[in-house]
Design an enzyme around this catalytic site. Structure first.
Site, PDB file in Angstrom:
ATOM      1  N   LEU A  64     -26.099   1.614  12.531  1.00 49.65           N
ATOM      2  CA  LEU A  64     -26.291   0.870  11.287  1.00 49.65           C
ATOM      3  C   LEU A  64     -27.219   1.615  10.329  1.00 49.65           C
ATOM      4  CD1 LEU A  64     -26.704  -2.555  13.093  1.00 49.65           C
ATOM      5  CD2 LEU A  64     -24.687  -1.792  11.823  1.00 49.65           C
ATOM      6  N   PRO A  65     -27.191   1.260   9.034  1.00 47.24           N
ATOM      7  CA  PRO A  65     -27.929   2.050   8.037  1.00 47.24           C
ATOM      8  C   PRO A  65     -29.447   1.966   8.108  1.00 47.24           C
ATOM      9  CG  PRO A  65     -26.140   0.816   7.012  1.00 47.24           C
ATOM     10  CD  PRO A  65     -26.291   0.292   8.400  1.00 47.24           C
ATOM     11  N   THR A  95     -30.897   5.093  13.026  1.00 46.36           N
ATOM     12  CA  THR A  95     -32.231   5.641  12.781  1.00 46.36           C
ATOM     13  C   THR A  95     -32.973   4.646  11.893  1.00 46.36           C
ATOM     14  OG1 THR A  95     -31.508   7.938  12.963  1.00 46.36           O
ATOM     15  CG2 THR A  95     -33.559   7.534  11.778  1.00 46.36           C
ATOM     16  N   LYS A 170     -37.153  10.756  16.711  1.00 44.24           N
ATOM     17  CA  LYS A 170     -36.185  11.103  15.663  1.00 44.24           C
ATOM     18  C   LYS A 170     -36.886  11.330  14.330  1.00 44.24           C
ATOM     19  CE  LYS A 170     -32.289  11.591  13.434  1.00 44.24           C
ATOM     20  NZ  LYS A 170     -31.256  10.548  13.293  1.00 44.24           N
TER      21      LYS A 170
END
Length: 295
Positions: A64-65, A95, A170
């Site tokens: 997902l965004p 992320t 990340k």
């Protein structure tokens, strides 16, 4: 394995294809019909609702965004956590901010569900080739349960630590990548102004102390590195908008622990400015255009 996959955009649909290729039964959902049809073309079954994806799945994977989307998809009244069967494993590959990752994992745990945050590195090319790197936060035992599924989509699966640690890793990685690409862009812009041939400069730096992954794989000068988006008019493999978002998230994370990141802060400002100028859909290596315009 029966897998529900939510979020089948540029990254999600090749991940679905690789899961299907590995012999899994995948049912997918995306609010965008075009993205959902891509997942179907990759071999997944199309669901008409998020609930339909989750109800019979042994594993639910999301891509997902942003953090608010993850919180909604998992935490709403008809969300993943509320509708998943007992024993369903939840894996979020988005992320997002560390705080959201930890909050959603806590909600899942309260319902007795295991959850991993497993953001990826490798971009669309890595998703297509099944060579993604997964940076995984959560229980090491739960990771072993998820490993066969992750290995269908990626080449490197690294346990980063407890919940939220995958997101932390990340953000550190992408902050370094953004800084590296800006440095590469500055060096090659300066080199050209000094009369150096870009191929010659690449031959030197790629075997010298200035070499880095961004230079070796995504050189922002066309005609030298085969995998570089600069050869394709900066068509995005990893978009400016995504890099700008990740750099802003890295700054939020740095602020939360009082970490000094002066280069990260500068990188976030440059990418945000470039994004705001209408370049959000270009590859992140197109930042050389901003660097060149400032010299």
């Amino acid at each position: 394995m029966t897998i529900g996959f939510i979020g089948t955009g540029n990254m999600g649909y090749p991940m679905v294809r690789n899961l299907v290729k590995a012999g899994n039964k995948v049912t997918a959902f995306d609010r965008l019909q075009s993205a959902l049809q891509s997942a179907a073309a990759a071999g997944g079954a199309m669901a008409s609702s998020q609930k339909e994806v989750v109800m019979d799945a042994e594993i639910v994977i999301t891509m997902l965004p942003a953090g608010q989307h993850v919180r909604t998809v998992y935490g709403s009244d008809d969300g993943v956590i509320a509708t998943a069967s007992n024993g369903t494993l939840l894996i979020d590959c988005s992320t997002i901010d560390v705080e959201s990752a930890r909050a959603v994992a806590k909600e899942a745990a309260a319902r007795g569900l295991d959850m991993l945050d497993a953001p990826v590195s490798g971009g669309v090319a890595g998703a297509e080739e099944g060579t993604l790197t997964f940076m995984v936060g959560g229980s090491a035992e739960v990771l072993e349960r998820a490993r066969p599924v992750l290995e269908a989509m990626g080449k490197n699966i690294v346990h980063a630590g407890d919940s939220g640690s995958g997101q932390a890793a990340k953000l550190c990685n992408n902050m370094m990548l953004g800084i590296s690409m800006i440095g590469t862009s500055e060096a090659f812009t300066m080199g050209q102004k000094l009369g150096l041939n870009p191929q010659t400069l690449f031959d030197i730096i790629s075997t010298a102390s200035g070499s880095c992954w961004a230079l070796q794989n995504h050189l922002p000068i066309p005609g030298i590195v085969e995998t570089a988006a600069s050869n394709r008019g900066f068509r995005a493999g990893f978009a400016v908008a995504m890099m700008a978002k990740d750099l802003r998230l890295a700054q939020l994370a740095a602020k939360s622990v009082d970490a000094s990141t002066p280069l990260g802060s500068t990188a976030a400002a440059l990418y945000t400015s470039f994004e705001d100028s209408g370049n959000q859909d270009l590859d992140y290596s197109a930042i050389i255009k901003l660097i060149a315009a400032q010299t």
